[in-house]
Design a protein around this motif. Structure first.
Motif, PDB file in Angstrom:
ATOM      1  N   HIS A  78      38.677  68.243   9.035  1.00 28.23           N
ATOM      2  CA  HIS A  78      39.434  66.776   8.857  1.00 28.23           C
ATOM      3  C   HIS A  78      40.263  67.261   7.993  1.00 28.23           C
ATOM      4  O   HIS A  78      40.096  67.694   6.752  1.00 28.23           O
ATOM      5  CB  HIS A  78      38.647  65.722   8.206  1.00 28.23           C
ATOM      6  N   GLN A  81      40.643  65.484   4.540  1.00 31.21           N
ATOM      7  CA  GLN A  81      39.713  65.374   3.625  1.00 31.21           C
ATOM      8  C   GLN A  81      39.173  66.675   2.804  1.00 31.21           C
ATOM      9  O   GLN A  81      38.056  66.866   2.203  1.00 31.21           O
ATOM     10  CB  GLN A  81      38.330  65.201   4.583  1.00 31.21           C
ATOM     11  N   LEU A  92      26.444  58.459   5.882  1.00 36.26           N
ATOM     12  CA  LEU A  92      27.867  58.520   6.555  1.00 36.26           C
ATOM     13  C   LEU A  92      28.560  57.343   5.927  1.00 36.26           C
ATOM     14  O   LEU A  92      29.723  57.269   5.554  1.00 36.26           O
ATOM     15  CB  LEU A  92      27.898  58.813   8.069  1.00 36.26           C
ATOM     16  N   TRP A  95      29.803  56.870   2.645  1.00 34.97           N
ATOM     17  CA  TRP A  95      30.615  58.031   2.368  1.00 34.97           C
ATOM     18  C   TRP A  95      32.047  57.702   2.944  1.00 34.97           C
ATOM     19  O   TRP A  95      33.090  57.954   2.063  1.00 34.97           O
ATOM     20  CB  TRP A  95      29.827  59.484   2.871  1.00 34.97           C
ATOM     21  N   ARG A 212      38.610  57.815  16.319  1.00 34.01           N
ATOM     22  CA  ARG A 212      37.994  58.156  15.107  1.00 34.01           C
ATOM     23  C   ARG A 212      36.271  58.408  15.775  1.00 34.01           C
ATOM     24  O   ARG A 212      35.667  59.216  15.549  1.00 34.01           O
ATOM     25  CB  ARG A 212      37.954  57.397  14.083  1.00 34.01           C
ATOM     26  N   HIS A 240      33.525  61.598  17.238  1.00 31.62           N
ATOM     27  CA  HIS A 240      32.255  61.641  16.404  1.00 31.62           C
ATOM     28  C   HIS A 240      31.365  60.770  17.553  1.00 31.62           C
ATOM     29  O   HIS A 240      31.665  59.828  17.900  1.00 31.62           O
ATOM     30  CB  HIS A 240      32.143  60.934  15.168  1.00 31.62           C
ATOM     31  N   GLU A 243      25.744  60.723  15.091  1.00 33.78           N
ATOM     32  CA  GLU A 243      25.547  61.517  13.679  1.00 33.78           C
ATOM     33  C   GLU A 243      24.406  60.895  12.804  1.00 33.78           C
ATOM     34  O   GLU A 243      23.754  61.736  12.071  1.00 33.78           O
ATOM     35  CB  GLU A 243      26.868  61.783  13.073  1.00 33.78           C
ATOM     36  N   ASP A 330      33.547  70.654   9.616  1.00 33.46           N
ATOM     37  CA  ASP A 330      33.543  69.162   9.288  1.00 33.46           C
ATOM     38  C   ASP A 330      33.845  69.178   8.073  1.00 33.46           C
ATOM     39  O   ASP A 330      33.530  68.160   7.313  1.00 33.46           O
ATOM     40  CB  ASP A 330      32.405  68.499   9.463  1.00 33.46           C
TER      41      ASP A 330
HETATM   42  N1  GUN Z   1      32.443  59.590  11.762  1.00 33.18           N
HETATM   43  C1  GUN Z   1      33.569  59.013  11.767  1.00 33.18           C
HETATM   44  N2  GUN Z   1      34.505  59.123  10.754  1.00 33.18           N
HETATM   45  C2  GUN Z   1      33.890  60.141  10.261  1.00 33.18           C
HETATM   46  C3  GUN Z   1      34.444  61.407   9.443  1.00 33.18           C
HETATM   47  O1  GUN Z   1      35.369  61.315   8.948  1.00 33.18           O
HETATM   48  N3  GUN Z   1      33.441  62.336   9.224  1.00 33.18           N
HETATM   49  C4  GUN Z   1      32.245  62.423   9.584  1.00 33.18           C
HETATM   50  N4  GUN Z   1      31.358  63.328   9.305  1.00 33.18           N
HETATM   51  N5  GUN Z   1      31.563  61.535  10.507  1.00 33.18           N
HETATM   52  C5  GUN Z   1      32.466  60.494  10.723  1.00 33.18           C
END
Ligand code: GUN
Ligand code: ZN
Length: 446
Positions: A78, A81, A92, A95, A212, A240, A243, A330
């Motif tokens: 990103h 970021q 997540l 965060w 996103r 994504h 996760e 990431d």
């Molecule tokens: N899932 C949606 N946005 C993000 C992101 O910015 N980073 C991560 N790791 N997972 C996400």
């Protein structure tokens, strides 16, 4: 004009389905020169004695004691970021809310975007990353800033406008133009298409349609993204998936008609070759088969998954079913721009699998995942006439790093003891960082 570089050489045998086998030449010669389009590509690689005899007039730069290896390919990072690295959170979703969204809002300012792009591209190159698939923000100006900087450095960069029309702070959602009858969702798709027209295929740049993740897009936005993907089959897709457990429950609640979170993307036409999904941790075998059958690939992001406590990518499951994957930093969920840190993180993740599945990743496999394997996942491995990166086979774009295995006292002490290629590669993976990258060389247009 041809140029040649003499050093130890590391590259990968042409792939035959599985991970590439590393090749190593203690005293090698790499010859680069223009292809028919004037792009600097590898012309020859092999033992110095043999190759130099075939190119007697080419000027040679000698790097004694150094290793030339393919430039690294970061499959998911990103751009906005960089400042978010090391922001702790329970997981997540908090965060994103507490650290990531507030930072991404700042990219509305073109000057903020431009200085961040300068730092970001320099940091990738300093770490030996010569190709990247990157998220920008939901502001078109952030996409322009990253493309412009990558173009000026001749870096192979793929990025796109972050599509996000719900479930994020209002000032970070895609926006309608003032006094327009076009709504924000439609505008985000028009903006994406305009960015494709302006940047995709220009020099070494590529566009990625970038929802996103499913929870921050409406059905209409995902449908529109899928229509764009069908209209522009050589454009990339990035998002994504799977996760984090809370994220999955949210996505399932929002899209209950789909068989799984991953299947949501397929249902909107967002799974195909050149579609890269970050994380892919909590999958079942139907999800894995969907990845395989559609030709989509996973961006495995170990330092991020360990930092955010997301879970462990299942290498054995991926290999059993047979879908493609490669490595990614990431950043800023990930903790480092260094491919060495990412490869070490992947080793730890593979060890987790080892406890239950008898799998441990070899250093050659780790390195391949961050170079030729990642390039293959992107469809940039020279098949069917596309460009090739992430390797140094003849025809590959001449992006490479010069490694100094004596860059630190500990590296010097440890690499001197290596009795095999695996031992040498492991020493660099475990002990390496940006200090190991003495030089990053980008393919030049003549
Ligand atoms: N899932 C949606 N946005 C993000 C992101 O910015 N980073 C991560 N790791 N997972 C996400
Ligand atoms: Zn990410």
């Amino acid at each position: 004009m041809m140029r040649a570089y003499r050093a130890s050489l590391l590259w990968f045998a042409p792939h035959s389905g599985g991970p590439g086998r590393a090749l190593f030449e203690e005293d090698g010669l790499l010859v680069v020169g223009p292809d028919a389009n004037g792009v600097q590509v590898v012309q020859a690689i092999g033992p110095w004695r043999e190759v130099s005899a075939s190119y007697p007039t080419v000027a040679v730069t000698h790097f004694p004691g150094r290793i030339i290896a393919p430039g690294f390919v970061d499959l998911h990072v990103h751009f906005p970021q960089t400042n978010v690295i090391g922001s702790p959170a329970e997981g997540l979703l908090p965060w994103l809310e507490n650290y990531t969204f507030p930072e991404e809002k700042r990219f509305e300012d073109p000057e903020y975007s431009a200085q961040a792009a300068t730092f970001f591209v320099a940091e990738l190159l300093r770490n030996g990353v010569t190709s990247a698939l990157a998220f920008a923000t939901s502001h078109p100006q952030s996409v322009h800033a990253l493309f412009a900087e990558a173009q000026s450095q001749r870096m192979r960069m793929i990025t796109g406008l972050c599509l996000m029309d719900r479930h994020a702070p209002a000032d970070l959602l895609n926006r309608a133009t003032a006094n327009s009858t076009v709504d924000a969702t439609e505008q985000s798709l028009l903006d994406s298409e305009a960015l494709i027209a302006q940047w995709h295929g220009k020099d070494r740049l590529g566009y990625a349609i970038t929802p996103r993740f499913a929870p921050t897009s409406t059905d209409a936005q995902l449908r529109g993204a899928g229509e764009l993907a069908a209209k522009y089959p050589d454009v990339w897709i990035q998002s994504h998936v799977a996760e984090n457990k809370d994220e999955i429950a949210w996505a399932r609640a929002l899209f209950p008609a789909s068989r799984s979170y991953l299947a949501t993307y397929a249902d909107f036409g967002l799974m195909r070759k050149r579609a890269i999904y970050a994380h892919c941790i909590h999958f079942d075998d139907d999800d894995r088969a969907l990845m395989r059958d559609t030709g989509a690939a996973a961006a495995v992001s170990p330092t991020s998954n360990l930092f955010l406590g997301s879970g462990f990518f299942d290498y054995a499951g991926a290999d059993r079913v047979g879908f493609q994957y490669g490595l990614a930093s990431d950043v800023g969920g990930g903790t480092s721009f260094s491919p060495f840190h990412t490869m070490l993180g992947a080793y730890y993740v593979g060890r987790e699998g080892h406890a239950t599945q008898g799998l441990s990743l070899s250093p050659q496999h780790l390195w391949w995942q961050h170079t030729a394997g990642a390039a293959r996942a992107l469809g940039l491995d020279g098949e069917q006439g596309q460009a090739a990166v992430g390797n140094l086979l003849p025809g590959c774009e001449a992006d490479f790093v010069v490694l100094n295995p004596k860059a630190t006292p500990l590296l010097a002490r440890k690499t001197a003891l290596a009795n095999s290629l695996d031992e040498l590669l492991f020493s660099m993976i475990v002990l390496g960082d940006d200090r190991l990258i003495e030089k990053t060389v980008i393919s030049q247009a003549i």
